[in-house]
Enzyme design. Structure first.
Site, short mmCIF file in Angstrom:
data_model
loop_
_atom_site.label_atom_id
_atom_site.label_comp_id
_atom_site.label_asym_id
_atom_site.label_seq_id
_atom_site.Cartn_x
_atom_site.Cartn_y
_atom_site.Cartn_z
N ASP A 83 0.85 -1.20 0.00
CA ASP A 83 0.00 0.00 0.00
C ASP A 83 0.89 1.25 0.00
O ASP A 83 1.85 1.34 0.78
CB ASP A 83 -0.84 -0.06 1.29
CG ASP A 83 -1.85 1.06 1.40
OD1 ASP A 83 -2.42 1.47 0.37
OD2 ASP A 83 -2.11 1.50 2.55
N HIS A 84 0.59 2.20 -0.87
CA HIS A 84 1.33 3.48 -0.95
C HIS A 84 2.85 3.31 -1.03
O HIS A 84 3.59 3.87 -0.21
CB HIS A 84 0.98 4.39 0.23
CG HIS A 84 -0.43 4.90 0.18
ND1 HIS A 84 -0.84 5.88 -0.69
CD2 HIS A 84 -1.53 4.54 0.88
CE1 HIS A 84 -2.14 6.10 -0.52
NE2 HIS A 84 -2.57 5.29 0.41
N ASP A 105 2.70 4.94 -5.48
CA ASP A 105 2.06 6.22 -5.18
C ASP A 105 3.03 7.36 -5.50
O ASP A 105 3.83 7.76 -4.66
CB ASP A 105 1.62 6.26 -3.71
CG ASP A 105 1.01 7.61 -3.34
OD1 ASP A 105 0.88 8.48 -4.23
OD2 ASP A 105 0.68 7.79 -2.15
N HIS A 180 -7.16 10.01 4.27
CA HIS A 180 -6.63 9.04 5.24
C HIS A 180 -6.89 9.57 6.64
O HIS A 180 -6.53 10.70 6.95
CB HIS A 180 -5.12 8.86 5.03
CG HIS A 180 -4.80 8.19 3.74
ND1 HIS A 180 -3.82 8.65 2.90
CD2 HIS A 180 -5.33 7.11 3.14
CE1 HIS A 180 -3.76 7.86 1.83
NE2 HIS A 180 -4.66 6.92 1.95
N GLY A 181 -7.48 8.74 7.48
CA GLY A 181 -7.83 9.19 8.82
C GLY A 181 -9.33 9.41 8.91
O GLY A 181 -10.08 9.05 8.00
N HIS A 207 -9.59 4.73 -1.34
CA HIS A 207 -8.69 4.92 -0.19
C HIS A 207 -9.40 5.76 0.86
O HIS A 207 -10.41 6.41 0.59
CB HIS A 207 -7.42 5.65 -0.65
CG HIS A 207 -6.42 4.75 -1.29
ND1 HIS A 207 -5.23 4.42 -0.70
CD2 HIS A 207 -6.47 4.08 -2.46
CE1 HIS A 207 -4.57 3.60 -1.50
NE2 HIS A 207 -5.29 3.37 -2.58
N ASN A 229 -10.03 0.42 0.99
CA ASN A 229 -8.92 0.41 1.94
C ASN A 229 -9.35 0.90 3.32
O ASN A 229 -9.92 1.98 3.45
CB ASN A 229 -7.81 1.35 1.46
CG ASN A 229 -7.00 0.77 0.33
OD1 ASN A 229 -7.37 -0.24 -0.24
ND2 ASN A 229 -5.88 1.41 0.02
O1 G3H Z 1 -4.13 3.18 2.08
C1 G3H Z 1 -4.82 2.98 3.09
C2 G3H Z 1 -6.16 3.55 3.23
O2 G3H Z 1 -6.41 4.47 2.26
C3 G3H Z 1 -6.63 3.77 4.61
O3 G3H Z 1 -7.37 4.94 4.84
O4 G3H Z 1 -6.85 5.27 7.23
O5 G3H Z 1 -8.81 6.41 6.21
O6 G3H Z 1 -8.85 3.95 6.54
P1 G3H Z 1 -8.01 5.15 6.29
ZN ZN Z 2 -4.49 5.07 1.11
#
Ligand code: G3H
Ligand code: ZN
Length: 290
Positions: A83-84, A105, A180-181, A207, A229
């Site tokens: 991931d990323h 990414d 994210h978050g 994401h 994700n």
């Molecule tokens: O790449 C990981 C995800 O995009 C996680 O996003 O932390 O908002 O669940 P999130």
């Molecule tokens: Zn992500």
């Protein structure tokens, strides 16, 4: 059992559901995700970030996930994904280590540089039968962060279209309003998602799905989101459970007693996401022993 991500995605396209890609950070979260998949009879993508690889080591995490897939989750399909990925070294190491999919990414670079770099990874990945996910339009925020005010930029449709055409990525991630978050400002720009799906026709990866309302997630799946994700919801459940347990058992000296409830906490979060994403019950596992 460990499988190629393409098998999971193809089945989900046929079945009209999304497969969850869950970020893991340690043995406990790997076990929690695997047990949830067995309990939900669901396919699952286990994904690691560069931070998780730095913490656990690439070989240890690859071997732990393979072993858990083979033993704990023998009857459900499990795919391993980076991931990323920002560093080409890490991406190539993951390709060689047996990941069936990697995310390059380079979304913070100008579009032409993002395309050039992603194209290079696609050529190398495809030569080794590894799927490549590309990203256009930075997905902002921070894993596990909550609350702070955030400005969320959107990807440009024409950039996404051009990127997919030129790079030949297998799956696409793009900024469509999530972050994210967990933030109050998060949303899903459904019109953009619809146009991206129409123009690119490849699997879309959502994401930043922690903190997004269930109804919006369901609508996004109906509109063709194939992979979702989840990172922060797992981190938050793990950490809260660990802190509470430590505070309640300050004199405990056996780390297993302090950590055990975190496995269940991760399992519960992931199990509920699998039900929400529609992937629960999609694997015929016969009798499940829990
Ligand atoms: O790449 C990981 C995800 O995009 C996680 O996003 O932390 O908002 O669940 P999130
Ligand atoms: Zn992500």
């Amino acid at each position: 059992m460990l499988v190629h991500i393409k098998d999971l995605v193809k089945e989900s396209q046929k079945g009209g559901y999304a497969v969850g890609a869950f970020n893991v950070h340690n043995l406990e979260s790997i076990l929690g995700v695997a047990r949830a998949a067995v309990r939900a009879k669901s396919p699952v993508i286990i994904q690691v970030s560069e931070g998780a690889i730095k913490y656990m080591g690439l070989k240890p995490v690859t071997h732990i996930v393979s072993t858990v897939a083979k033993n704990v989750a023998a009857k459900v399909p499990v795919a391993l994904h980076l991931d990323h990925g920002k560093s080409l070294d890490t991406i190539f190491e993951c390709i060689n280590a047996g990941f069936s999919s990697v995310h390059i990414d380079a979304s913070d670079l100008p579009l032409d540089e993002n395309i050039a770099l992603t194209k290079r990874v696609v050529e190398i990945g495809h030569a080794k039968n590894v799927w490549v996910q590309g990203e256009v339009g930075v997905i902002v925020g921070g894993h596990g962060q909550t609350g702070k005010e955030l400005k969320i930029p959107l990807a440009k449709l024409e950039d996404v279209e051009q990127f997919v055409k030129k790079t030949k990525v297998d799956t696409i991630a793009a900024g469509i309003g999530t972050a994210h978050g967990v933030y109050a400002e998060e949303y899903i720009k459904f019109s953009l998602l619809k146009s991206i799906k129409e123009k690119t026709k490849i699997p879309f990866v959502l994401h930043g799905a922690s903190g997004i309302d269930d109804n919006k997630i369901k609508k996004a799946i109906k509109m063709g989101v194939n992979i979702i994700n989840i990172g922060s919801d797992i981190k938050i459940a793990f950490s809260k459970t660990l802190i509470d347990n430590c505070l309640k058992n300050r004199k405990e000296t056996d780390p297993r007693n302090l950590l055990r409830p975190t496995i269940q906490a991760v399992e519960d979060v992931v199990f509920n996401k699998m039900k929400l994403f529609g992937s629960a019950g999609k694997v015929d596992v016969g009798e499940v022993k829990t």
